[in-house]
Scaffold this active site. Structure first.
Site, PDB file in Angstrom:
ATOM      1  N   ASP A   2     -77.254 -64.732  -3.106  1.00 20.95           N
ATOM      2  CA  ASP A   2     -76.931 -63.442  -2.513  1.00 20.95           C
ATOM      3  C   ASP A   2     -75.769 -63.552  -1.530  1.00 20.95           C
ATOM      4  O   ASP A   2     -75.644 -64.554  -0.830  1.00 20.95           O
ATOM      5  CB  ASP A   2     -78.190 -62.923  -1.790  1.00 20.95           C
ATOM      6  CG  ASP A   2     -78.187 -61.414  -1.684  1.00 20.95           C
ATOM      7  OD1 ASP A   2     -77.247 -60.780  -2.193  1.00 20.95           O
ATOM      8  OD2 ASP A   2     -79.127 -60.872  -1.084  1.00 20.95           O
ATOM      9  N   ASN A   4     -72.391 -62.435  -2.316  1.00 17.40           N
ATOM     10  CA  ASN A   4     -71.048 -62.522  -2.919  1.00 17.40           C
ATOM     11  C   ASN A   4     -70.178 -61.333  -2.499  1.00 17.40           C
ATOM     12  O   ASN A   4     -69.007 -61.504  -2.142  1.00 17.40           O
ATOM     13  CB  ASN A   4     -71.140 -62.541  -4.453  1.00 17.40           C
ATOM     14  CG  ASN A   4     -71.814 -63.790  -4.973  1.00 17.40           C
ATOM     15  OD1 ASN A   4     -72.027 -64.737  -4.231  1.00 17.40           O
ATOM     16  ND2 ASN A   4     -72.154 -63.793  -6.250  1.00 17.40           N
ATOM     17  N   TRP A   7     -69.185 -61.487   1.148  1.00 18.04           N
ATOM     18  CA  TRP A   7     -68.175 -62.531   1.366  1.00 18.04           C
ATOM     19  C   TRP A   7     -66.791 -61.983   0.997  1.00 18.04           C
ATOM     20  O   TRP A   7     -65.822 -62.148   1.745  1.00 18.04           O
ATOM     21  CB  TRP A   7     -68.503 -63.765   0.504  1.00 18.04           C
ATOM     22  CG  TRP A   7     -67.500 -64.861   0.661  1.00 18.04           C
ATOM     23  CD1 TRP A   7     -67.516 -65.843   1.609  1.00 18.04           C
ATOM     24  CD2 TRP A   7     -66.322 -65.064  -0.129  1.00 18.04           C
ATOM     25  NE1 TRP A   7     -66.409 -66.663   1.455  1.00 18.04           N
ATOM     26  CE2 TRP A   7     -65.667 -66.195   0.400  1.00 18.04           C
ATOM     27  CE3 TRP A   7     -65.758 -64.408  -1.219  1.00 18.04           C
ATOM     28  CZ2 TRP A   7     -64.483 -66.687  -0.141  1.00 18.04           C
ATOM     29  CZ3 TRP A   7     -64.572 -64.886  -1.752  1.00 18.04           C
ATOM     30  CH2 TRP A   7     -63.943 -66.016  -1.217  1.00 18.04           C
ATOM     31  N   HIS A  19     -67.982 -62.906  -6.626  1.00 20.12           N
ATOM     32  CA  HIS A  19     -68.745 -63.494  -7.732  1.00 20.12           C
ATOM     33  C   HIS A  19     -68.030 -64.742  -8.278  1.00 20.12           C
ATOM     34  O   HIS A  19     -68.657 -65.738  -8.604  1.00 20.12           O
ATOM     35  CB  HIS A  19     -68.961 -62.468  -8.847  1.00 20.12           C
ATOM     36  CG  HIS A  19     -69.801 -61.306  -8.419  1.00 20.12           C
ATOM     37  ND1 HIS A  19     -70.964 -61.454  -7.690  1.00 20.12           N
ATOM     38  CD2 HIS A  19     -69.654 -59.961  -8.601  1.00 20.12           C
ATOM     39  CE1 HIS A  19     -71.487 -60.260  -7.444  1.00 20.12           C
ATOM     40  NE2 HIS A  19     -70.709 -59.341  -7.977  1.00 20.12           N
ATOM     41  N   GLU A  49     -82.993 -55.224 -11.812  1.00 18.87           N
ATOM     42  CA  GLU A  49     -82.558 -54.094 -10.978  1.00 18.87           C
ATOM     43  C   GLU A  49     -81.025 -54.047 -10.843  1.00 18.87           C
ATOM     44  O   GLU A  49     -80.459 -53.017 -10.488  1.00 18.87           O
ATOM     45  CB  GLU A  49     -83.187 -54.197  -9.576  1.00 18.87           C
ATOM     46  CG  GLU A  49     -84.698 -53.972  -9.542  1.00 18.87           C
ATOM     47  CD  GLU A  49     -85.527 -55.116 -10.144  1.00 18.87           C
ATOM     48  OE1 GLU A  49     -85.060 -56.280 -10.144  1.00 18.87           O
ATOM     49  OE2 GLU A  49     -86.642 -54.838 -10.626  1.00 18.87           O
ATOM     50  N   ASN A  50     -80.352 -55.171 -11.138  1.00 15.91           N
ATOM     51  CA  ASN A  50     -78.892 -55.201 -10.992  1.00 15.91           C
ATOM     52  C   ASN A  50     -78.166 -54.295 -11.999  1.00 15.91           C
ATOM     53  O   ASN A  50     -76.974 -54.043 -11.863  1.00 15.91           O
ATOM     54  CB  ASN A  50     -78.340 -56.638 -11.133  1.00 15.91           C
ATOM     55  CG  ASN A  50     -78.585 -57.509  -9.919  1.00 15.91           C
ATOM     56  OD1 ASN A  50     -78.666 -58.729 -10.017  1.00 15.91           O
ATOM     57  ND2 ASN A  50     -78.678 -56.898  -8.735  1.00 15.91           N
ATOM     58  N   ARG A  53     -75.851 -51.394 -10.868  1.00 19.66           N
ATOM     59  CA  ARG A  53     -74.508 -51.602 -10.290  1.00 19.66           C
ATOM     60  C   ARG A  53     -73.442 -50.926 -11.165  1.00 19.66           C
ATOM     61  O   ARG A  53     -73.692 -50.638 -12.333  1.00 19.66           O
ATOM     62  CB  ARG A  53     -74.219 -53.103 -10.192  1.00 19.66           C
ATOM     63  CG  ARG A  53     -75.123 -53.742  -9.196  1.00 19.66           C
ATOM     64  CD  ARG A  53     -74.766 -55.177  -8.947  1.00 19.66           C
ATOM     65  NE  ARG A  53     -75.620 -55.666  -7.892  1.00 19.66           N
ATOM     66  CZ  ARG A  53     -75.257 -56.529  -6.953  1.00 19.66           C
ATOM     67  NH1 ARG A  53     -74.048 -57.027  -6.959  1.00 19.66           N
ATOM     68  NH2 ARG A  53     -76.106 -56.901  -6.024  1.00 19.66           N
ATOM     69  N   ARG A 166     -83.083 -68.507  -0.079  1.00 11.93           N
ATOM     70  CA  ARG A 166     -82.374 -67.224  -0.188  1.00 11.93           C
ATOM     71  C   ARG A 166     -81.235 -67.192   0.814  1.00 11.93           C
ATOM     72  O   ARG A 166     -81.434 -67.424   2.012  1.00 11.93           O
ATOM     73  CB  ARG A 166     -83.301 -66.031   0.052  1.00 11.93           C
ATOM     74  CG  ARG A 166     -82.497 -64.737  -0.066  1.00 11.93           C
ATOM     75  CD  ARG A 166     -83.264 -63.536  -0.428  1.00 11.93           C
ATOM     76  NE  ARG A 166     -82.329 -62.454  -0.749  1.00 11.93           N
ATOM     77  CZ  ARG A 166     -82.701 -61.309  -1.295  1.00 11.93           C
ATOM     78  NH1 ARG A 166     -83.951 -61.114  -1.603  1.00 11.93           N
ATOM     79  NH2 ARG A 166     -81.806 -60.384  -1.559  1.00 11.93           N
ATOM     80  N   ARG A 172     -86.335 -61.386   1.934  1.00  7.01           N
ATOM     81  CA  ARG A 172     -87.188 -60.790   0.895  1.00  7.01           C
ATOM     82  C   ARG A 172     -87.269 -61.737  -0.282  1.00  7.01           C
ATOM     83  O   ARG A 172     -86.400 -62.593  -0.474  1.00  7.01           O
ATOM     84  CB  ARG A 172     -86.560 -59.485   0.362  1.00  7.01           C
ATOM     85  CG  ARG A 172     -86.612 -58.306   1.243  1.00  7.01           C
ATOM     86  CD  ARG A 172     -86.059 -57.097   0.494  1.00  7.01           C
ATOM     87  NE  ARG A 172     -84.647 -57.248   0.146  1.00  7.01           N
ATOM     88  CZ  ARG A 172     -83.636 -57.081   0.975  1.00  7.01           C
ATOM     89  NH1 ARG A 172     -83.849 -56.732   2.221  1.00  7.01           N
ATOM     90  NH2 ARG A 172     -82.395 -57.246   0.563  1.00  7.01           N
ATOM     91  N   SER A 174     -87.638 -60.268  -3.415  1.00  5.21           N
ATOM     92  CA  SER A 174     -86.914 -59.451  -4.405  1.00  5.21           C
ATOM     93  C   SER A 174     -87.329 -59.715  -5.848  1.00  5.21           C
ATOM     94  O   SER A 174     -86.462 -59.969  -6.713  1.00  5.21           O
ATOM     95  CB  SER A 174     -85.400 -59.629  -4.234  1.00  5.21           C
ATOM     96  OG  SER A 174     -84.982 -59.094  -3.014  1.00  5.21           O
TER      97      SER A 174
END
Ligand code: FPP
Length: 218
Positions: A2, A4, A7, A19, A49-50, A53, A166, A172, A174
């Site tokens: 997590d 990316n 950043w 990424h 869930e991604n 996006r 994480r 979380r 997730s």
């Protein structure tokens, strides 16, 4: 993996650059885990869930993943690393799926390390999928044990994770390895994934080595 996007934002770059940088961290961490003898490593690359996006980001991610696997396949084979996928890859673009299937096939006999990529993965769906398979097989409910249930998960045959890391300051789980993480040690770091290096990995392992694992005993 997590952080990316954040950043990239902090460096004034588009999210996708985060990424790209994230794949460099992934490569370094796989190499280091292999070097120090970690037998099973799972990278959470894309959650169920991604899909919410933007399409451009999703397309970019799957192309990046395919490029990553094409570029790393020789190393995976040489390093005796077996690639496994956790998740429903049928939903992925065909071109990415083909590269994944080829890489899994070509590394199927490797034994020094399992590299699991969680792709289109959801811990809850994994549990539901296991239940469906068990019901379809008509197993007697009295015969079902937790150990047997594990055999219906994507991670069948592999041990539960000892340590879950994480990144990016989120606290979380997730929807990640919900069944398998029952007794995993959790390690949270503010470091964003693109900056997560071998040194950070060793800090996490050092913290893990100081934990007292009781598995519910006193
Ligand atoms: C989470 O950061 C990261 C992802 C959803 C994608 C991870 C994928 C890769 C690093 C590339 C391909 C995979 C491999 C195995 C090389 P985020 O976008 O949620 O970051 P943010 O929370 O800062 O926005």
């Amino acid at each position: 993996m997590d952080g990316n996007g954040r950043w990239a934002g902090r460096h004034g770059l588009p999210r996708v650059e985060g990424h790209k940088q994230g794949t460099r961290s992934a490569r370094a961490i796989v190499e280091e885990c292999r070097r120090i003898g970690i037998k099973h490593l799972t990278l959470y690359a894309f959650s169920h869930e991604n899909w919410s996006r933007p399409k451009d980001e999703i397309d970019f991610l799957f192309n990046l993943l395919a490029d990553f696997l094409r570029g790393e396949l020789g190393t995976l084979i040489r390093q005796d690393i077996r690639l496994n996928i956790l998740g429903e890859i049928e939903a992925l673009p065909l071109s990415t799926r083909k590269v994944i299937q080829m890489a899994c096939y070509k590394t199927r006999n490797s034994r020094s390390m399992d590299l699991n990529l969680a792709l289109n993965y959801s811990g809850r769906l994994e549990i539901v999928r296991a239940c469906r398979m068990i019901m379809e097989e008509g197993l007697d409910p009295e015969d079902l044990t937790p150990e047997m249930f594990s055999k219906y998960l994507y991670t069948s045959g592999q041990p539960d994770p000892d340590l879950i890391i994480r990144t990016s300051g989120e606290y979380r789980i997730s929807n990640y390895l919900l069944y398998q993480s029952a007794y995993s040690e959790l390690y949270f770091t503010d470091t964003l994934w693109p900056e997560f290096s071998s040194d950070h990995l060793h800090q996490a392992l050092e913290s893990f080595s100081q934990r007292q694992r009781r598995f519910g005993r006193i």
